[in-house]
Design an enzyme around this catalytic site. Structure first.
Site: not given
Ligand SMILES: NC(=O)c1ccc[n+]([C@@H]2O[C@H](COP(=O)([O-])OP(=O)(O)OC[C@H]3O[C@@H](n4cnc5c(N)ncnc54)[C@H](O)[C@@H]3O)[C@@H](O)[C@H]2O)c1
Length: 372
Positions: A15, A220, A300, A94, A267, A198, A239-240, A298, A179, A96, A118
């Site tokens: 990027r 969930s 990233n 970014y 993810v 969720d 999830v997050l 993956v 996501v 971190h 971030e």
């Molecule tokens: N791998 C990658 O390249 C990549 C890229 C972008 C984001 N991510 C990661 O993806 C993850 C999700 O990001 P996001 O932006 O969607 O976050 P977000 O906060 O928008 O969504 C997270 C969701 O998880 C739900 N949640 C929490 N605990 C739960 C449970 N026990 N059961 C079910 N649902 C639950 C929350 O209610 C929320 O709706 C993060 O860890 C983020 O860092 C990874």
């Protein structure tokens, strides 16, 4: 202001921190933009496109750091770039820092004003400069999952949308945030049978409304997750829990009940993953198999769709950069609270409380840091 954009040098980072439209806006505001030769190539943007909008293309990143009042990047500076940063310079990227004590120490020593994408945060707690990458990763999850469901890739040989007379693939999405929502959108678009789980009932209500019942929503809990993953051809982990490791929602026991050749795209692996058998993988070696189930983890994901990701990221980051350039950093953070929350280091102080706590160092409010 002189604004500089070096080429990203981190491995597998394609990027770039500005789009040609951003150069045009800055130039029309009277700023000077320096961009390193080839900085946009990984995103399919040629030097001439930047030049046409008013940027000066510079051969060496060293010169960019030396001349710029603000350096815009995508990833944190690497040790070979440390010597180039100048005292008092604004660094917008970014960062971190919570997990990078060495980098933090260097930025403090050089009295850099470090604005971290971030931690730019809206009043409602949302993180606008993280959203675009979650959108990209969520949409990609279905694309990648669909690819690994192909027989030749080791999958069950399933087309997610099915065809008339043949049932579609079943997709289970764990987590319905940015996501999960974007994954659902793609899966619905592909014609799959989609279940989203969720823990937030209001979020489930929203998803149910938006998709007009086309996505099955489930609360969930162990029972629902077990049933959904057993039936699924593709599971997306999304999830997050902010600031915490992702919980293991899909256990080893559940994995054994999944169909051979089904696929998990975890993810949320960047937060440890929500699948007990997940471990981080890379674009060069993205998948492995446990109990006959393909795991794609993956960390990233947006990196390989660099052109889309660059434009998605800069759509969100650029408006703040323009404010910093037009108003100067002090006035910009005074007027724009979300941007103030993005400042992690300023004039030798740690100005973000959570980052300071993670590093075990003292915190100094931003206003105070700017007065010293
Ligand atoms: N791998 C990658 O390249 C990549 C890229 C972008 C984001 N991510 C990661 O993806 C993850 C999700 O990001 P996001 O932006 O969607 O976050 P977000 O906060 O928008 O969504 C997270 C969701 O998880 C739900 N949640 C929490 N605990 C739960 C449970 N026990 N059961 C079910 N649902 C639950 C929350 O209610 C929320 O709706 C993060 O860890 C983020 O860092 C990874």
């Amino acid at each position: 202001m002189i604004i500089g954009i070096p080429r990203e040098i981190k491995q597998d980072e394609y990027r770039v921190a500005i789009a040609p439209s951003g150069v045009k806006s800055l130039a029309s505001d009277g700023h000077k933009v320096l961009i390193e030769k080839g900085a946009g190539v990984g995103s399919g943007i040629e030097d001439e496109e930047y030049q046409r909008e008013g940027a000066e293309v510079v051969e060496k990143s060293e010169k960019i750091f030396a001349l710029s009042d603000m350096v815009m990047k995508v990833k944190e500076p690497l040790p070979q770039e440390y010597p180039f940063l100048r005292e008092g310079q604004i660094l917008y990227t970014y960062l971190h820092l919570a997990a990078a004590p060495e980098l933090a120490a260097m930025l403090l020593e050089k009295k850099i004003i470090g604005v971290a994408y971030e931690t730019v945060q809206e009043e409602d707690g949302s993180l606008p400069l993280l959203v675009p990458m979650s959108e990209v990763a969520g949409r990609m999850a279905i694309h990648e999952g669909g690819k690994y469901l192909e027989r030749e890739k080791g999958g069950r040989g399933i087309l997610l949308g099915g065809v008339p007379g043949v049932e579609p693939g079943k997709v289970a999405i764990l987590g319905g945030g940015v996501v999960g929502f974007n994954a659902a959108k793609m899966a619905v678009g592909a014609g799959a049978d989609v279940t989203l789980i969720d823990i937030n009932l209001n979020r489930l209500r929203y998803i149910d409304d938006i998709f007009k019942g086309r996505v099955k929503t489930l609360m969930s809990n162990h029972h629902n997750i077990e049933a959904a993953v057993r039936a699924a051809d593709l599971v997306v982990g999304a999830v997050l829990i902010p600031g915490a490791k992702a919980p293991y929602l899909l256990t080893r026991g559940m994995l054994k009940t999944m169909k051979s050749g089904s696929v998990i795209v975890d993810v949320c692996i960047d937060q440890g993953g929500c699948v007990e058998t997940s471990r981080p993988t890379s674009h060069s070696d993205p998948v492995y198999v446990v109990d006959g189930v393909i795991h794609y983890c993956v960390a990233n994901m947006p990196g390989v769709v660099s052109r889309t990701s660059t434009f998605a990221l800069t759509n969100a980051t650029f408006p703040y950069a323009r404010k910093i350039a037009d108003l100067g950093i002090e006035k910009a953070v005074m007027n724009i609270k979300p941007l103030a929350r993005g400042v992690n280091v300023a004039r030798g102080h740690l100005t973000h409380r959570a980052v300071a706590e993670s590093l075990g160092k003292g915190y100094c409010p931003l206003e105070k840091a700017f007065l010293t």
